[in-house]
Each structure stands twice: as structure tokens, then as C-alpha cells.
Design a protein around this motif. Structure first.
Motif, PDB file in Angstrom:
ATOM      1  N   VAL A 136      39.035  32.008  39.075  1.00 14.12           N
ATOM      2  CA  VAL A 136      37.792  32.738  39.298  1.00 14.12           C
ATOM      3  C   VAL A 136      37.884  34.081  38.584  1.00 14.12           C
ATOM      4  O   VAL A 136      38.950  34.698  38.523  1.00 14.12           O
ATOM      5  CB  VAL A 136      37.482  32.939  40.806  1.00 14.12           C
ATOM      6  CG1 VAL A 136      38.490  33.855  41.471  1.00 14.12           C
ATOM      7  CG2 VAL A 136      36.061  33.448  41.025  1.00 14.12           C
ATOM      8  N   GLY A 137      36.767  34.496  38.011  1.00  9.84           N
ATOM      9  CA  GLY A 137      36.685  35.823  37.426  1.00  9.84           C
ATOM     10  C   GLY A 137      37.096  35.942  35.974  1.00  9.84           C
ATOM     11  O   GLY A 137      37.079  37.036  35.431  1.00  9.84           O
ATOM     12  N   SER A 180      31.114  26.990  37.275  1.00  8.82           N
ATOM     13  CA  SER A 180      29.903  27.428  37.962  1.00  8.82           C
ATOM     14  C   SER A 180      29.959  28.933  38.178  1.00  8.82           C
ATOM     15  O   SER A 180      31.030  29.533  38.135  1.00  8.82           O
ATOM     16  CB  SER A 180      29.771  26.705  39.304  1.00  8.82           C
ATOM     17  OG  SER A 180      28.476  26.875  39.849  1.00  8.82           O
ATOM     18  N   SER A 181      28.809  29.527  38.412  1.00  7.40           N
ATOM     19  CA  SER A 181      28.739  30.965  38.650  1.00  7.40           C
ATOM     20  C   SER A 181      27.850  31.256  39.848  1.00  7.40           C
ATOM     21  O   SER A 181      26.854  30.580  40.068  1.00  7.40           O
ATOM     22  CB  SER A 181      28.174  31.669  37.413  1.00  7.40           C
ATOM     23  OG  SER A 181      27.996  33.048  37.682  1.00  7.40           O
ATOM     24  N   ASP A 182      28.222  32.277  40.595  1.00  5.51           N
ATOM     25  CA  ASP A 182      27.391  32.741  41.705  1.00  5.51           C
ATOM     26  C   ASP A 182      26.574  33.969  41.293  1.00  5.51           C
ATOM     27  O   ASP A 182      26.001  34.648  42.118  1.00  5.51           O
ATOM     28  CB  ASP A 182      28.233  33.030  42.942  1.00  5.51           C
ATOM     29  CG  ASP A 182      29.246  34.149  42.750  1.00  5.51           C
ATOM     30  OD1 ASP A 182      29.257  34.806  41.676  1.00  5.51           O
ATOM     31  OD2 ASP A 182      30.045  34.377  43.676  1.00  5.51           O
ATOM     32  N   GLY A 183      26.546  34.250  39.979  1.00  4.46           N
ATOM     33  CA  GLY A 183      25.850  35.416  39.470  1.00  4.46           C
ATOM     34  C   GLY A 183      26.769  36.617  39.333  1.00  4.46           C
ATOM     35  O   GLY A 183      26.464  37.572  38.641  1.00  4.46           O
ATOM     36  N   LYS A 184      27.905  36.561  39.995  1.00  2.00           N
ATOM     37  CA  LYS A 184      28.885  37.648  39.956  1.00  2.00           C
ATOM     38  C   LYS A 184      30.211  37.157  39.362  1.00  2.00           C
ATOM     39  O   LYS A 184      30.813  37.824  38.540  1.00  2.00           O
ATOM     40  CB  LYS A 184      29.112  38.175  41.374  1.00  2.00           C
ATOM     41  CG  LYS A 184      30.067  39.326  41.477  1.00  2.00           C
ATOM     42  CD  LYS A 184      30.193  39.800  42.919  1.00  2.00           C
ATOM     43  CE  LYS A 184      31.224  40.900  43.034  1.00  2.00           C
ATOM     44  NZ  LYS A 184      31.416  41.317  44.418  1.00  2.00           N
ATOM     45  N   ASN A 185      30.655  35.997  39.795  1.00  2.00           N
ATOM     46  CA  ASN A 185      31.922  35.425  39.364  1.00  2.00           C
ATOM     47  C   ASN A 185      31.726  34.050  38.742  1.00  2.00           C
ATOM     48  O   ASN A 185      30.815  33.314  39.127  1.00  2.00           O
ATOM     49  CB  ASN A 185      32.887  35.276  40.548  1.00  2.00           C
ATOM     50  CG  ASN A 185      33.353  36.606  41.074  1.00  2.00           C
ATOM     51  OD1 ASN A 185      33.912  37.407  40.332  1.00  2.00           O
ATOM     52  ND2 ASN A 185      33.123  36.854  42.347  1.00  2.00           N
TER      53      ASN A 185
END
Length: 152
Positions: free
Chosen positions: A101-102, A136-141
């Protein structure tokens, strides 16, 4: 400096969990399934085959983490990668999972996995023949799921 976590979970005769903290690299570079597979295969004696069905499972895992804002081998409902495989009718003899992640590029994700002995073990394990990637992205990560298998 923000710390990021990569986790690995290997299923075999015994299960093991390993966590490692890695630093992110330059932003603005894309992460693609093809890029991750290409870089992963550079470390293998025999290349992994990109498996569409396993990639679907990996994508659902990545989407689940992004939607529910968690980063773990166990979902809030207690589901693991193997549960997702069963749910989507993916049958295997052995399987493994790397998570990230990130990160901002294929190169940074794979470099982090290779720098961790337990993650690298999944990447180079000769019993695995297939690979699936979900991003996938949550809009932040950005969440990356790398699944390995030897299908039935």
C-alpha cells in the motif's frame, strides 16, 4: 517521514505472517499488472503465467481493502485471500499472497518485496506457476495484491 507497511501471507503446510516497513519512492509513476508481472519474473528461474481468474480474485481483494479502508491479510469480516479464492471458484494446490500500500510505481513495489526475504520467497518459489495482480485506490492510497498459485 511516513512509514508504509507491506505484508505477506504464505499458505503451505504451515502458515506464516511477516510485516516489513519500507519507504516510498518517487510519485507520479503508474502501477500496472503487466509491469509488476514483468518485474517479478526477472527474479524467477521460470516465469509466472498471468492468470485471468487469479487476477480477478486479486482485484476483488484490492477493491475490498480500498473500499473498507484496511490493509491486512484478514478483512474486517475475517476473510483471507484463500476465502476469496474459494468464493470466486479458484482452485489451487498451493497459494501465496504479497500486499503493498502507498507505492507509486511497479518498480518501487517489486523492489520493496524483493528487499524483504519473506516476500522474495513468494516471488521466487518454484512451486508457484501462476500470478494474479489486483490494484485499487481509495482516493488516498493505492493497494496492490499479488497472488501466487499452483492451480489444481
Amino acid at each position: 517521514m511516513k512509514k508504509l507497511i507491506i505484508a505477506i501471507f504464505i499458505i503451505s503446510a504451515l502458515s506464516a505472517v511477516s510485516l516489513v516497513t519500507m519507504k516510498p519512492v518517487c510519485a507520479g509513476q503508474a502501477i500496472t499488472p503487466e509491469g509488476i508481472v514483468k518485474l517479478t519474473n526477472k527474479y524467477r528461474s521460470t516465469p509466472l503465467v498471468l492468470d485471468a481468474k487469479l487476477s480477478e480474485v486479486a482485484q476483488r481483494r484490492a477493491d475490498d481493502m480500498a473500499t473498507k479502508h484496511y490493509f491486512s491479510h484478514v478483512s474486517p469480516e475475517g476473510l483471507r485471500a484463500w476465502d476469496f479464492m474459494k468464493r470466486y471458484n479458484y482452485h489451487y494446490l498451493c497459494a501465496g499472497e504479497n500486499l503493498a500500500v502507498g507505492y507509486k510505481s511497479d518498480k518501487s513495489v517489486v523492489a520493496a518485496w524483493i528487499a524483504s526475504p519473506s516476500h522474495k520467497d513468494n516471488i521466487v518459489d518454484p512451486k508457484f506457476t501462476n500470478i494474479g495482480i489486483g490494484i485499487s485506490s481509495d482516493g488516498k492510497n493505492v493497494y496492490v495484491v499479488q497472488l501466487f498459485s499452483k492451480p489444481q
